[in-house]
Design a protein around this motif. Structure first.
Motif, PDB file in Angstrom:
ATOM      1  N   ARG A 195       0.843  -1.229  -0.059  1.00 36.79           N
ATOM      2  CA  ARG A 195      -0.096   0.168  -0.007  1.00 36.79           C
ATOM      3  C   ARG A 195       0.905   1.220  -0.124  1.00 36.79           C
ATOM      4  O   ARG A 195       1.842   1.171   0.575  1.00 36.79           O
ATOM      5  N   PRO A 196       0.218   2.271  -0.732  1.00 33.87           N
ATOM      6  CA  PRO A 196       1.304   3.347  -0.715  1.00 33.87           C
ATOM      7  C   PRO A 196       0.917   4.202   0.640  1.00 33.87           C
ATOM      8  O   PRO A 196       0.118   3.920   1.236  1.00 33.87           O
ATOM      9  N   PRO A 197       1.788   5.458   0.914  1.00 39.02           N
ATOM     10  CA  PRO A 197       2.752   5.772   0.159  1.00 39.02           C
ATOM     11  C   PRO A 197       4.051   4.971   0.195  1.00 39.02           C
ATOM     12  O   PRO A 197       4.218   4.290   1.256  1.00 39.02           O
ATOM     13  N   TYR A 198       4.834   4.851  -0.898  1.00 39.43           N
ATOM     14  CA  TYR A 198       6.056   3.930  -1.174  1.00 39.43           C
ATOM     15  C   TYR A 198       7.329   4.930  -0.959  1.00 39.43           C
ATOM     16  O   TYR A 198       7.338   6.108  -1.314  1.00 39.43           O
ATOM     17  N   PRO A 199       8.213   4.342  -0.344  1.00 36.21           N
ATOM     18  CA  PRO A 199       9.864   5.103  -0.369  1.00 36.21           C
ATOM     19  C   PRO A 199      10.315   5.208  -1.715  1.00 36.21           C
ATOM     20  O   PRO A 199      10.375   4.305  -2.508  1.00 36.21           O
ATOM     21  N   VAL A 200      10.845   6.326  -1.935  1.00 31.02           N
ATOM     22  CA  VAL A 200      11.554   6.707  -3.185  1.00 31.02           C
ATOM     23  C   VAL A 200      12.945   7.234  -2.711  1.00 31.02           C
ATOM     24  O   VAL A 200      13.644   7.013  -3.731  1.00 31.02           O
ATOM     25  N   ASP A 201      13.317   7.455  -1.554  1.00 30.68           N
ATOM     26  CA  ASP A 201      14.602   7.589  -1.213  1.00 30.68           C
ATOM     27  C   ASP A 201      14.662   7.364   0.282  1.00 30.68           C
ATOM     28  O   ASP A 201      13.783   7.326   1.153  1.00 30.68           O
ATOM     29  N   LEU A 202      16.008   7.000   0.718  1.00 30.14           N
ATOM     30  CA  LEU A 202      16.264   6.473   2.144  1.00 30.14           C
ATOM     31  C   LEU A 202      17.784   6.879   2.399  1.00 30.14           C
ATOM     32  O   LEU A 202      18.731   6.506   1.461  1.00 30.14           O
ATOM     33  N   GLU A 203      18.145   7.390   3.517  1.00 26.53           N
ATOM     34  CA  GLU A 203      19.148   7.503   3.935  1.00 26.53           C
ATOM     35  C   GLU A 203      19.604   6.973   5.467  1.00 26.53           C
ATOM     36  O   GLU A 203      18.547   7.504   6.213  1.00 26.53           O
ATOM     37  N   ARG A 204      20.492   6.221   5.746  1.00 27.61           N
ATOM     38  CA  ARG A 204      20.533   5.555   7.054  1.00 27.61           C
ATOM     39  C   ARG A 204      22.044   5.794   7.394  1.00 27.61           C
ATOM     40  O   ARG A 204      23.095   5.836   6.684  1.00 27.61           O
ATOM     41  N   THR A 205      22.318   6.162   8.680  1.00 31.96           N
ATOM     42  CA  THR A 205      23.585   6.277   9.395  1.00 31.96           C
ATOM     43  C   THR A 205      23.643   5.655  10.671  1.00 31.96           C
ATOM     44  O   THR A 205      22.986   5.778  11.617  1.00 31.96           O
ATOM     45  N   TYR A 206      24.442   4.680  10.939  1.00 36.38           N
ATOM     46  CA  TYR A 206      24.808   3.929  11.984  1.00 36.38           C
ATOM     47  C   TYR A 206      26.257   4.247  12.504  1.00 36.38           C
ATOM     48  O   TYR A 206      27.169   4.244  11.806  1.00 36.38           O
ATOM     49  N   VAL A 207      26.343   4.727  14.044  1.00 40.73           N
ATOM     50  CA  VAL A 207      27.605   5.045  14.442  1.00 40.73           C
ATOM     51  C   VAL A 207      27.540   4.143  15.710  1.00 40.73           C
ATOM     52  O   VAL A 207      26.843   4.247  16.706  1.00 40.73           O
ATOM     53  N   VAL A 208      28.657   3.368  16.007  1.00 35.47           N
ATOM     54  CA  VAL A 208      29.061   2.651  17.164  1.00 35.47           C
ATOM     55  C   VAL A 208      30.079   3.117  18.034  1.00 35.47           C
ATOM     56  O   VAL A 208      31.182   3.363  17.393  1.00 35.47           O
TER      57      VAL A 208
END
Length: 237
Positions: free
Chosen positions: A178-191
């Protein structure tokens, strides 16, 4: 006297029953052949969980070894189209030392902070590919993830020290997603591997068909989970 129509009907029923009989016989025959094949195999050669850490030469990819383990903690979700919310999270990066390929298994689950037991919310699972030539300082990584809402994403980026940065490169979805659909993603993980216990902080920005600009969606603080830690620290179990 049997009518022509009844005769044809009886032939159809008889043909159908014969087909089912033939199919059942075929399945039984295939099953017997499979069992015979399995009997001829030395299944003791197959590894099992109890054989881990017993002489396998493979080790996690050095570039991402610090991710391996289970992390638990609390996060916050925001987005222009929804109400702000909090969640508990369990994030697992698993390494199978029986496998020489440079990859990790990824599993993420979130739960509502309300209710006992906590109600499941979102979840993801997939594979993390590590592309780390010998001596690389900033190494490449590719995350292939799927979610129960019918969306699959491919996110690519870098591993730089104890920081992972990812950006969506492709996505697909099932016919009933079902919409809305992702069109862009950015992830940042810091350990921070030096804290006691080690900590993991991440943020995720998302753009969708309804919100086309990258916008902060998730932020969480997790700790590396050990048997010694108790649930009194407010983590999902």
């Amino acid at each position: 006297m049997e009518t022509p129509t009844a005769a044809v009907g009886n032939q159809i029923v008889e043909s159908s029953e014969n087909s089912r009989g033939d199919m059942a016989s075929s399945v039984e025959s295939s099953s017997t052949a499979l069992n015979r094949t399995l009997d001829n195999l030395n299944l003791n050669k197959l590894p099992n969980n109890t054989s881990l850490s017993q002489g396998y030469p493979y080790r996690p990819p050095v570039a991402a070894a610090w991710l391996v383990g289970t992390w638990k903690g609390k996060g916050r979700g925001i987005y222009p189209t929804i109400k702000d919310f909090e969640y508990l999270e369990e994030l697992t990066f698993e390494w199978d030392e029986r496998n020489p390929r440079p990859l990790l298994f990824y599993k993420q689950r979130t739960f509502s902070t309300k209710g006992n037991p906590a109600k499941p919310m979102h979840s993801e699972s997939g594979f993390i590919r590590i592309i780390a030539p010998a001596g690389c300082v900033v190494c490449k990584t590719e995350w292939v993830l799927t979610a129960p809402n019918g969306v699959v994403t491919v996110e690519e980026g870098t591993i730089d020290g104890h920081t992972v940065r990812l950006k969506l490169t492709s996505t697909n979805r099932s016919s009933t997603a079902r919409p809305p659909y992702p069109v862009d993603l950015e992830r940042t993980y810091v350990v921070n591997p030096n804290s006691d216990p080690p900590t993991l902080h991440y943020v995720m920005d998302m753009a969708t068909t309804a919100t086309p600009t990258l916008t902060r969606h998730l932020e969480a603080h997790l700790i590396k989970w050990t048997d010694e830690l108790s649930e009194s620290e407010g983590c999902a179990s």
